[in-house]
Write a protein that holds these residues in place. Structure first.
Motif, mmCIF file in Angstrom:
data_model
loop_
_atom_site.group_PDB
_atom_site.id
_atom_site.type_symbol
_atom_site.label_atom_id
_atom_site.label_comp_id
_atom_site.label_asym_id
_atom_site.label_seq_id
_atom_site.Cartn_x
_atom_site.Cartn_y
_atom_site.Cartn_z
ATOM 1 N N ALA A 45 0.895 -1.245 0.026
ATOM 2 C CA ALA A 45 -0.124 -0.123 0.160
ATOM 3 C C ALA A 45 0.855 1.074 0.016
ATOM 4 O O ALA A 45 0.445 2.233 -0.696
ATOM 5 N N PHE A 46 1.770 1.317 0.871
ATOM 6 C CA PHE A 46 2.847 2.406 0.686
ATOM 7 C C PHE A 46 3.613 2.642 -0.401
ATOM 8 O O PHE A 46 3.710 3.645 -1.061
ATOM 9 N N THR B 278 3.963 10.008 1.788
ATOM 10 C CA THR B 278 4.010 8.476 2.071
ATOM 11 C C THR B 278 4.829 8.704 3.616
ATOM 12 O O THR B 278 4.581 7.793 4.207
ATOM 13 N N ARG B 279 5.665 9.545 3.491
ATOM 14 C CA ARG B 279 6.680 9.151 4.597
ATOM 15 C C ARG B 279 6.382 9.438 5.831
ATOM 16 O O ARG B 279 6.940 8.334 6.703
ATOM 17 N N SER B 280 5.404 10.238 6.507
ATOM 18 C CA SER B 280 5.193 10.368 7.698
ATOM 19 C C SER B 280 4.275 8.992 8.372
ATOM 20 O O SER B 280 4.887 8.274 9.323
ATOM 21 N N GLY B 281 3.586 8.389 7.558
ATOM 22 C CA GLY B 281 2.867 7.006 7.869
ATOM 23 C C GLY B 281 3.878 6.074 7.912
ATOM 24 O O GLY B 281 3.743 5.116 8.607
ATOM 25 N N GLN C 181 13.779 -0.690 2.671
ATOM 26 C CA GLN C 181 14.289 -0.217 1.642
ATOM 27 C C GLN C 181 13.364 0.775 0.889
ATOM 28 O O GLN C 181 13.927 1.958 0.440
ATOM 29 N N LEU C 182 12.033 0.621 1.081
ATOM 30 C CA LEU C 182 11.010 1.831 0.572
ATOM 31 C C LEU C 182 11.039 3.039 1.287
ATOM 32 O O LEU C 182 11.040 3.945 1.162
ATOM 33 N N ALA C 183 11.455 2.952 2.855
ATOM 34 C CA ALA C 183 11.630 3.991 3.580
ATOM 35 C C ALA C 183 12.938 4.684 3.308
ATOM 36 O O ALA C 183 12.974 5.913 2.918
ATOM 37 N N GLY C 184 13.962 3.997 2.643
ATOM 38 C CA GLY C 184 15.045 4.535 1.990
ATOM 39 C C GLY C 184 14.751 5.455 0.733
ATOM 40 O O GLY C 184 15.312 6.579 0.551
#
Length: 335
Positions: A47-48, A60-63, A98-101
């Motif tokens: 979902a992100f 996206t980042r905060s959630g 990785q997605l957070a990166g």
């Protein structure tokens, strides 16, 4: 650069609000981690990722950071999990980190992006997953190239290739090779660059989508064409770059940010060939796409087009484009 048009509150859109409701204030439950929770992490990562691909990291980042910190990291530290659960959970955690990166990188927080990718690499190595190791090195190479660190981009791409060969996944081998090619282009090493492009093309011809991991599904013919376009542009072959940039726009739906990137990329290849009117037309298309995207990288792509058009700054169409870029907070050349 004024970034108000590219980075807004993570709660601004309906898709983001949905993610926030799912992740806000959550914490891992007291019961032992099992496969149900692993599946939950995978679903949330998907979902992100979909929101990030369409609207950019600012949406996206905060959630995502909240979910990673309050829900997933406690799971990863849970000493009660069984061996049968650890590897699947770590793989799911690697994908999320990785997605957070990528998200941090997309909103201009390069140091946070590198930190997430290093941690994802460490986790991949801990569970001895060569495919994920290769993917992390390839992502780090991509980041290095974007920052202009050509030597680092090449070294990381070579490390990605070693892991990719061990994994036996042709799509990953193609990705690692094209990342090397881009690094070589930035170093102006034409023959090694073209050799790496040839290896990427040969590896991609062997791709079997049924054997490609879901986390690598984004690496399709359009993505490969975009990387070829970047490489040819940066090695000084703009006509070839234009050809691949046009191919890169044959994209599936759901990649709004990528379409913006590739449209701006096409505009940059046209500018390099002194095709000023066409370059301005494509740049205007990219500006329109920027309306729904919250991404510092998007601003960087658009600013790059402006710089490449600077020799024609007295042209009326270029001046009109500069006005549009100024209006959305993208820096333009000043004379």
């Amino acid at each position: 650069m004024r970034r108000r048009q590219f980075i807004r509150s993570a709660g601004a859109g309906a898709a983001t609000i949905g993610l926030t409701l799912l992740t806000g204030g959550t914490a891992v439950a007291a019961d032992r981690v099992g496969m149900v929770k692993v599946d939950d992490v995978r679903k949330m990562t998907r979902a992100f990722r979909e929101t990030d691909n369409e609207f950019g990291g600012g949406a996206t980042r905060s959630g995502l950071d909240n979910y990673l910190t309050n829900t997933v990291e406690p799971m990863l530290r849970d000493t009660r999990m069984t061996d049968a659960v650890k590897k699947p959970l770590f793989r799911a955690g690697v994908e999320l980190r990785q997605l957070a990166g990528w998200v941090a990188y997309d909103v201009g927080h390069a140091s946070d992006g590198r930190k997430h990718l290093r941690e994802a690499l460490n986790m991949s190595q801990e569970i001895e997953d060569d495919a994920l190791v290769g993917e992390m090195f390839a992502a780090m190479s991509h980041h290095a190239a974007f920052r202009g660190n050509s030597e680092g981009a090449v070294d990381l791409a070579l490390a990605a290739q070693q892991a990719a060969r061990r994994s036996g996944i042709p799509a990953l081998e193609a990705e690692a090779a094209v990342m090397e090619a881009h690094g070589r282009a930035l170093e102006r090493e034409q023959r090694p660059c073209l050799d790496a492009l040839n290896r990427a093309e040969r590896a991609f011809a062997r791709v079997d989508t049924g054997r490609t991991p879901t986390w690598l599904a984004y690496f399709d013919s359009s993505y490969l064409a975009a990387k070829f376009a970047h490489t040819f542009r940066d090695i000084g072959m703009p006509a070839e770059a234009e050809r691949f940039a046009r191919r890169s726009l044959r994209m599936t739906e759901g990649y709004g940010r990528g379409r913006l990137f590739n449209t701006a990329l096409l505009a940059s290849t046209l500018a390099d060939q002194q095709k000023v009117e066409e370059a301005c037309a494509e740049a205007r298309n990219a500006v329109r796409l920027a309306t729904n995207v919250r991404s510092v990288r998007a601003a960087s792509y658009l600013a790059d087009v402006g710089r490449r058009l600077s020799p024609h700054s007295q042209n009326a169409q270029v001046q009109a484009l500069y006005k549009q870029l100024d209006d959305i907070g993208v820096a333009t050349p000043r004379f």
